[in-house]
Design a protein around this motif. Structure first.
Motif, PDB file in Angstrom:
ATOM      1  N   PRO A  38     -11.630 -48.513   4.245  1.00  0.00           N
ATOM      2  CA  PRO A  38     -11.291 -47.708   3.061  1.00  0.00           C
ATOM      3  C   PRO A  38      -9.777 -47.519   2.952  1.00  0.00           C
ATOM      4  O   PRO A  38      -9.089 -47.337   3.964  1.00  0.00           O
ATOM      5  CB  PRO A  38     -11.997 -46.377   3.338  1.00  0.00           C
ATOM      6  CG  PRO A  38     -12.197 -46.320   4.815  1.00  0.00           C
ATOM      7  CD  PRO A  38     -12.339 -47.731   5.274  1.00  0.00           C
ATOM      8  N   LEU A  39      -9.273 -47.604   1.734  1.00  0.00           N
ATOM      9  CA  LEU A  39      -7.829 -47.494   1.498  1.00  0.00           C
ATOM     10  C   LEU A  39      -7.506 -46.234   0.710  1.00  0.00           C
ATOM     11  O   LEU A  39      -8.340 -45.711  -0.040  1.00  0.00           O
ATOM     12  CB  LEU A  39      -7.333 -48.727   0.733  1.00  0.00           C
ATOM     13  CG  LEU A  39      -7.593 -50.090   1.390  1.00  0.00           C
ATOM     14  CD1 LEU A  39      -7.144 -51.207   0.457  1.00  0.00           C
ATOM     15  CD2 LEU A  39      -6.899 -50.188   2.743  1.00  0.00           C
ATOM     16  N   LYS A  40      -6.295 -45.773   0.894  1.00  0.00           N
ATOM     17  CA  LYS A  40      -5.835 -44.619   0.132  1.00  0.00           C
ATOM     18  C   LYS A  40      -5.541 -45.023  -1.309  1.00  0.00           C
ATOM     19  O   LYS A  40      -5.536 -46.214  -1.637  1.00  0.00           O
ATOM     20  CB  LYS A  40      -4.567 -44.033   0.775  1.00  0.00           C
ATOM     21  CG  LYS A  40      -4.810 -43.425   2.150  1.00  0.00           C
ATOM     22  CD  LYS A  40      -3.536 -42.839   2.736  1.00  0.00           C
ATOM     23  CE  LYS A  40      -3.790 -42.199   4.098  1.00  0.00           C
ATOM     24  NZ  LYS A  40      -2.561 -41.626   4.678  1.00  0.00           N
ATOM     25  N   LYS A  41      -5.331 -44.049  -2.144  1.00  0.00           N
ATOM     26  CA  LYS A  41      -5.007 -44.342  -3.540  1.00  0.00           C
ATOM     27  C   LYS A  41      -3.806 -45.274  -3.598  1.00  0.00           C
ATOM     28  O   LYS A  41      -2.820 -45.080  -2.903  1.00  0.00           O
ATOM     29  CB  LYS A  41      -4.692 -43.047  -4.295  1.00  0.00           C
ATOM     30  CG  LYS A  41      -5.930 -42.202  -4.562  1.00  0.00           C
ATOM     31  CD  LYS A  41      -5.579 -40.940  -5.345  1.00  0.00           C
ATOM     32  CE  LYS A  41      -6.831 -40.098  -5.593  1.00  0.00           C
ATOM     33  NZ  LYS A  41      -6.509 -38.862  -6.336  1.00  0.00           N
ATOM     34  N   GLY A  42      -3.914 -46.261  -4.441  1.00  0.00           N
ATOM     35  CA  GLY A  42      -2.874 -47.279  -4.526  1.00  0.00           C
ATOM     36  C   GLY A  42      -3.318 -48.559  -3.845  1.00  0.00           C
ATOM     37  O   GLY A  42      -2.758 -49.629  -4.092  1.00  0.00           O
ATOM     38  N   GLY A  43      -4.331 -48.444  -2.976  1.00  0.00           N
ATOM     39  CA  GLY A  43      -4.948 -49.628  -2.373  1.00  0.00           C
ATOM     40  C   GLY A  43      -4.083 -50.373  -1.403  1.00  0.00           C
ATOM     41  O   GLY A  43      -4.238 -51.583  -1.215  1.00  0.00           O
TER      42      GLY A  43
END
Length: 498
Positions: free
Chosen positions: A108-113
């Motif tokens: 899973p990635l943070k916002k912005g990927g």
């Protein structure tokens, strides 16, 4: 809960160069059901599951998912339809944590990927563990977990992909009895939540213990499907091999009157005052419940466990409290119940597994006699019909039946007078069992004395001239082949416990 058809396999056909692996095979997998896929080695089970899991994409026939035809083009494609597989060789990275392994390649990635969201991964891992009631540390390294725990993590990996169908290939092969029961408990809990399982195992007792439905394949063909409650072991085996179960056991050769081995007043940690005699060419069985002391008796005779009193006489040589080395020199050999731990070195070749324990036969002045090794290994592998490309093949790449033949081969290059077989057919398919049975009968016909231990009651009763019934570390009676029945054995065990 209504058990609707999640996936239907219709007339599946798969051909490799010169080999028709699957020939119009059918199978229906329902929600909230554990479906056993049964068959001998080479029956087509793995090929069928590789098609269902997206590994093989070139096949004939139809796959219907929720009633609509699909064509799986990759494993990712199978994931999309909620299908995943837990292979026999587990796929994990030892030095990574549970959380890292669960989401490897799908982090899973943070916002912005761009950046990894470790907190989200940890939260999702804890949620999965909690859902399964598993008290594991998400930050524990996979290498520090037991095999059973790793199996559960592989199932969690499937659940993290929202899998509705989980294929399990021999999931209990490396588990203890206690671990297996705990594993089954978790699988049943998931089944009751609507997850469907395909269960592949050679252990028929586990199939009847765990599964709801079955499909039998034989030589790449669909033989039949149905509810487990509507068949018994004999019926399932006859479907797998194409003949009645009694035809699997060869006729017993005539035993000789001359005693080969005499055990007198033997006492050890788990048994006491054990006495019996085995004649040349006789198969003497030991029957009893788990923990009765059968394996301990065998191990003591071989020299693996200490003897506190009593004697073992082989021919005219009496051995007191002896070692494995003395046992081997006296002509005793033993095939242990756990071949992977005590019988084989998986990463070594067939040749090395046979020659290394027999250095006294194959060396001269400290050097290996390569020609003698190659000649003898070739002879024994041919005699036992070990199926492998050549003697350099690693034993871990062989089927269970051929692995067992290699274990036997390493002893049969010697002059064996007593061969102890502890669970000789555990973990191998029915066809390979038949080969092992015929080999045992042939060895007895050649005059070898054999001590046979098996938890499979029909096996020990059918393959023994006489059966010693063991209860609480004692032999409570000996039955001749013609009078030995399951009822009589169980009655003797119950009466001995009273």
């Amino acid at each position: 809960m209504e058990q609707k058809a999640l996936v239907e396999l219709r007339d599946i056909r798969k051909e490799f160069p010169g080999v028709l692996a699957l020939d119009h095979v059918n199978m229906t997998i329902r929600s909230g059901s554990i479906h056993a896929l049964v068959g001998e080695n080479g029956a087509g089970k793995s090929t069928l599951m590789k098609i269902l899991s997206g590994s093989y994409t070139n096949y004939g026939g139809q796959i219907l998912c929720d009633g609509e035809e699909i064509h799986l083009k990759s494993e990712k494609d199978a994931f999309r339809y909620g299908i995943s597989i837990v292979a026999q060789e587990l796929n994990y990275v030892e030095e990574m944590t549970i959380a890292e392994n669960l989401f490897l390649g799908r982090e899973p990635l943070k916002k912005g990927g761009v950046f990894l969201d470790k907190a989200d991964r940890l939260e999702k891992t804890r949620a999965l563990l909690e859902m399964m009631g598993l008290d594991y540390d998400p930050n524990a390294k996979m290498g520090n977990l037991s095999v059973a725990q790793r199996q559960m993590i592989e199932i969690l990996k499937s659940l993290s992909r929202n899998s509705r169908i989980i294929i399990m290939d021999e999931p209990t092969s490396a588990l203890t009895n206690v671990e297996t029961e705990l594993f089954f408990q978790k699988v049943r809990e998931l089944r009751d939540k609507g997850i469907a399982f395909v269960f592949i195992s050679h252990r028929l007792e586990e199939i009847f213990q765990l599964c709801d439905e079955y499909t039998v394949l034989r030589d790449g063909k669909w033989i039949g499907s149905g509810k487990i409650s509507e068949v018994d072991t004999d019926r399932l085996i006859s479907m797998m091999v194409g003949r009645d179960i009694q035809d699997i056991y060869p006729p017993l050769p005539h035993a000789m009157p001359e005693p080969a081995v005499t055990v007198t007043g033997l006492c050890g940690g788990a048994f006491q005052d054990v006495s019996f005699e085995i004649h040349k060419g006789e198969i003497f069985g030991l029957a009893g419940m788990m923990g009765a002391g059968r394996s301990e008796i065998a191990r003591a005779i071989f020299g693996m466990d200490p003897i506190y009193a009593g004697t073992v006489t082989v021919g005219d040589k009496t051995i007191g409290s002896h070692t494995v080395k003395e046992g081997i020199r006296s002509g005793i050999a033993m095939v242990t119940e756990d071949r992977r731990t005590y019988g084989l070195v998986g990463v070594l070749s067939i040749r090395d597994n046979i020659r290394i324990p027999n250095g006294d036969l194959f060396t001269r002045y400290g050097f290996w006699n390569t020609k003698l090794v190659n000649d003898r290994v070739g002879e024994i592998c041919k005699q036992l019909s070990v199926k492998a490309p050549n003697a350099d093949t690693k034993v871990e790449n062989l089927s269970g039946g051929n692995q067992q033949k290699v274990v036997l081969s390493k002893w049969l290059v010697r002059n064996v007078r007593l061969l102890i077989l502890d669970e000789p057919t555990r973990g191998i398919d029915v066809g390979a069992k038949e080969e092992i049975y015929r080999l045992i009968a042939q060895l007895a016909e050649n005059g070898m004395a054999i001590l046979l231990i098996s938890s499979d009651m029909p096996e020990v009763l059918s393959m023994s001239h006489r059966v010693g019934v063991v209860s609480r570390g004692k032999i409570c009676g000996i039955l001749d082949h013609d009078e030995a029945t399951q009822n009589k054995v169980m009655k003797m065990i119950v009466e001995a416990k009273a």
